[in-house]
Design a protein around this motif. Sequence first.
Motif, short mmCIF file in Angstrom:
data_model
loop_
_atom_site.label_atom_id
_atom_site.label_comp_id
_atom_site.label_asym_id
_atom_site.label_seq_id
_atom_site.Cartn_x
_atom_site.Cartn_y
_atom_site.Cartn_z
N UNK A 1 0.84 -1.18 0.00
CA UNK A 1 0.00 0.00 0.00
C UNK A 1 0.89 1.24 0.00
N UNK A 2 0.77 2.09 -1.01
CA UNK A 2 1.61 3.30 -1.07
C UNK A 2 1.39 4.20 0.15
N UNK A 6 -1.73 7.51 -4.65
CA UNK A 6 -1.24 7.38 -6.02
C UNK A 6 -2.29 6.67 -6.85
N UNK A 7 -2.20 6.83 -8.17
CA UNK A 7 -3.10 6.13 -9.09
C UNK A 7 -2.83 4.63 -8.97
N UNK A 8 -3.81 3.86 -8.51
CA UNK A 8 -3.59 2.42 -8.31
C UNK A 8 -3.39 1.64 -9.61
N UNK A 9 -3.69 2.26 -10.74
CA UNK A 9 -3.50 1.59 -12.03
C UNK A 9 -2.08 1.71 -12.54
N UNK A 10 -1.28 2.57 -11.92
CA UNK A 10 0.09 2.80 -12.38
C UNK A 10 1.09 2.20 -11.40
N UNK A 11 1.96 1.31 -11.88
CA UNK A 11 2.95 0.73 -10.98
C UNK A 11 4.20 1.61 -10.85
N UNK A 12 4.91 1.43 -9.75
CA UNK A 12 6.23 1.99 -9.55
C UNK A 12 6.36 3.47 -9.83
N UNK A 17 5.52 9.64 -11.19
CA UNK A 17 5.61 10.63 -12.25
C UNK A 17 4.26 11.28 -12.51
N UNK A 18 3.20 10.50 -12.43
CA UNK A 18 1.85 11.06 -12.62
C UNK A 18 1.49 11.97 -11.44
N UNK A 153 6.61 3.33 -1.21
CA UNK A 153 5.90 2.04 -1.23
C UNK A 153 4.98 1.91 -2.44
N UNK A 154 5.52 2.22 -3.62
CA UNK A 154 4.70 2.10 -4.83
C UNK A 154 4.36 0.64 -5.10
N UNK A 155 3.36 0.44 -5.92
CA UNK A 155 2.91 -0.90 -6.29
C UNK A 155 3.90 -1.49 -7.30
N UNK A 156 4.27 -2.74 -7.07
CA UNK A 156 5.17 -3.43 -7.99
C UNK A 156 4.65 -4.84 -8.22
N UNK A 157 4.25 -5.17 -9.45
CA UNK A 157 3.83 -6.55 -9.71
C UNK A 157 4.94 -7.52 -9.27
N UNK A 158 4.58 -8.62 -8.62
CA UNK A 158 5.59 -9.50 -8.05
C UNK A 158 6.24 -10.47 -9.04
#
Length: 178
Positions: A1-2, A6-12, A17-18, A153-158
């Motif tokens: 969880x960031x 942040x936009x949950x559709x955008x990773x890392x 940047x958005x 803590x950005x989202x990163x696909x595992x």
Amino acid sequence: MPHIELDPQLPGIRALFAFRPETADPLGRLAEALLRGPNSLSVGERELIAAVVSKGNDCTFCSSSHGAVAAAALDDGFGVVEAAWRNVDEAPVSAKLKALLWIALAVRESGQAVTTELVEAARAEGATDVEIHDTVLIAAAFCMYNRYVDGLATVAPPVQEAYRGMGEQLLEQGYLRL
């Protein structure tokens, strides 16, 4: 969880940047110059440096995304990336690139960990002053990018497979369109 919204559709870094386009522009230009600008090191070699440093920093998003770009750009594909992540000395890359990867990993530890011996070893394998300079700068920049991405803590696909399309897109379009 960031840590921030942040936009949950955008990773890392894409989400960051958005969130702050005014900082995205100079950071994207830096990545473009370091990884895609004119250089005697190929795009694949420079992306591999970024991926190895990011893996050493345990940054899933950056190691996976730049590993995917390196895999798309290098003849041996993802096998060379995985090998370099496991053991630089056993990776199927040139002796010069191995020496530069050791410099990059030293930068990851500390700028002062870059020794005369590491630089001389790279020179002995044919590395130029520009290649040594750019390796240090790529490694230093990716330490910053890694801490930026993971510090918020950005989202990163595992799974690595999730990054293949991103790697191909970055190879084709670069870092100015993020």
